[in-house]
Write an enzyme that holds these catalytic residues in place. Structure first.
Site, PDB file in Angstrom:
ATOM      1  N   ARG A  72       1.171  86.858  47.999  1.00 33.09           N
ATOM      2  CA  ARG A  72       1.864  86.396  46.804  1.00 33.09           C
ATOM      3  C   ARG A  72       0.896  86.442  45.625  1.00 33.09           C
ATOM      4  O   ARG A  72      -0.325  86.442  45.808  1.00 33.09           O
ATOM      5  CB  ARG A  72       2.359  84.953  46.991  1.00 33.09           C
ATOM      6  CG  ARG A  72       3.226  84.745  48.237  1.00 33.09           C
ATOM      7  CD  ARG A  72       4.622  85.302  48.059  1.00 33.09           C
ATOM      8  NE  ARG A  72       5.339  84.616  47.010  1.00 33.09           N
ATOM      9  CZ  ARG A  72       5.929  83.422  47.160  1.00 33.09           C
ATOM     10  NH1 ARG A  72       5.860  82.780  48.335  1.00 33.09           N
ATOM     11  NH2 ARG A  72       6.593  82.864  46.171  1.00 33.09           N
ATOM     12  N   PRO A 111      13.063  81.363  42.360  1.00 34.02           N
ATOM     13  CA  PRO A 111      13.324  79.973  41.980  1.00 34.02           C
ATOM     14  C   PRO A 111      12.585  79.012  42.899  1.00 34.02           C
ATOM     15  O   PRO A 111      12.497  79.221  44.107  1.00 34.02           O
ATOM     16  CB  PRO A 111      14.848  79.857  42.144  1.00 34.02           C
ATOM     17  CG  PRO A 111      15.353  81.250  41.953  1.00 34.02           C
ATOM     18  CD  PRO A 111      14.300  82.128  42.567  1.00 34.02           C
ATOM     19  N   GLU A 112      12.036  77.962  42.299  1.00 36.29           N
ATOM     20  CA  GLU A 112      11.266  77.003  43.090  1.00 36.29           C
ATOM     21  C   GLU A 112      12.092  75.760  43.388  1.00 36.29           C
ATOM     22  O   GLU A 112      13.263  75.650  43.020  1.00 36.29           O
ATOM     23  CB  GLU A 112       9.965  76.681  42.356  1.00 36.29           C
ATOM     24  CG  GLU A 112       9.226  77.965  41.992  1.00 36.29           C
ATOM     25  CD  GLU A 112       7.731  77.823  41.868  1.00 36.29           C
ATOM     26  OE1 GLU A 112       7.157  76.804  42.303  1.00 36.29           O
ATOM     27  OE2 GLU A 112       7.103  78.762  41.345  1.00 36.29           O
ATOM     28  N   LYS A 138      13.743  75.405  49.323  1.00 34.79           N
ATOM     29  CA  LYS A 138      14.371  76.437  48.500  1.00 34.79           C
ATOM     30  C   LYS A 138      15.719  76.887  49.077  1.00 34.79           C
ATOM     31  O   LYS A 138      16.272  77.897  48.647  1.00 34.79           O
ATOM     32  CB  LYS A 138      13.431  77.638  48.375  1.00 34.79           C
ATOM     33  CG  LYS A 138      12.091  77.300  47.717  1.00 34.79           C
ATOM     34  CD  LYS A 138      11.220  78.539  47.617  1.00 34.79           C
ATOM     35  CE  LYS A 138       9.852  78.217  47.062  1.00 34.79           C
ATOM     36  NZ  LYS A 138       9.012  79.424  46.925  1.00 34.79           N
TER      37      LYS A 138
END
Length: 278
Positions: A248, A2-3, A51
């Protein structure tokens, strides 16, 4: 993962359910926290920081959580809510219950000591401390590729793989460009674009950078490796970016963004989720 916009909305929902109410049940299902009980404590507020989620209590304690890849907070009617095997935190008032499911991190600190957990973060893209000039300066001085810098939460907090890829695509910037090669004006535009995308994202339940909320139409390049670019028709690709052990995924269009990334071997890529026929 989730951002920042998703975490911001989560904090808003939790705050609406808990702020000003007394906890009637507190069950932290985390080995180091299992003996703590905040039953009877009143929630002051729940806020996001990048976050991270900070649930502040009148007792002077903060319950800190991070969703990581699969975590979420569910809000349910207190009378019917029941924790299950995936519940890592269960907090309840007389009216509402919050179930922290599959949380990646759970801590309790004195509220005055929150900086020990979030003090390393850069300016929060959606927070009251947002400072675009400082964020741009952090990126420019990163000494890495711009894609890796955008994903580094110490430079600016809240941008994840979705918004990093979409921001760079919309700015027609190759993710593997060294930050040292970018002008101050270019970095400032990038920061402004990232802020605009997340600020729009927090206002809607479905994340979209294209303007469409239809499934499969809500991103330009993220999650679209092996598919045609919506802008030029060329193939969207994915490759790893970032320092060793912290790589990533980065989705991008070589045609629109200045060629193959330095970690991309150029081999044909199939759409995500597709399988080869035998």
């Amino acid at each position: 993962m989730p951002e920042g916009d998703t975490v911001w909305r989560t904090a808003q929902r939790l705050n609406q359910a808990f702020a000003g109410a007394e906890l009637t049940r507190s069950d932290l299902r985390w080995p180091s926290l299992a003996t703590l009980d905040f039953t009877g404590a009143t929630t002051l507020q729940v806020v996001s920081r990048g976050k991270h989620l900070l649930h502040r209590l009148a007792s002077g304690d903060t319950i800190h959580s991070h969703l990581r890849m699969e975590g979420q907070w569910l809000i349910a009617d207190a009378a019917s809510a029941r924790p299950n095997a995936q519940t890592r935190a269960f907090l309840s008032t007389a009216r509402w219950a919050g179930l922290g499911q599959r949380l990646g991190m759970l801590d309790v600190v004195r509220t005055d000591d929150e900086q020990a957990l979030v003090g390393h973060l850069g300016p929060d893209v959606l927070g009251p401390d947002w400072d675009p000039a400082r964020a741009a300066a952090n990126l420019a001085a990163a000494g890495t590729t711009i894609g890796a810098a955008l994903l580094d939460q110490t430079k600016l907090a809240g941008v994840g793989t979705l918004y990093a890829a979409e921001t760079l695509f919309l700015e027609r910037l190759n993710p593997w460009t060294p930050t040292a090669e970018l002008t101050d004006a270019r970095v400032a535009r990038l920061v402004e674009r990232a802020h605009r995308l997340l600020d729009n994202g927090r206002r809607h339940a479905v994340q979209s950078t294209t303007g469409s909320t239809r499934r499969g139409e809500n991103s330009w390049v993220h999650g679209r490796s092996g598919l045609p670019c919506r802008r030029c028709g060329g193939g969207v690709r994915v490759a790893m970016i970032g320092p060793p052990t912290r790589e990533r995924t980065m989705f991008y269009c070589p045609s629109c963004q200045g060629g193959l990334g330095s970690t991309d071997d150029g081999r044909p890529q199939r759409p995500l989720g597709s399988t080869r026929r035998r």
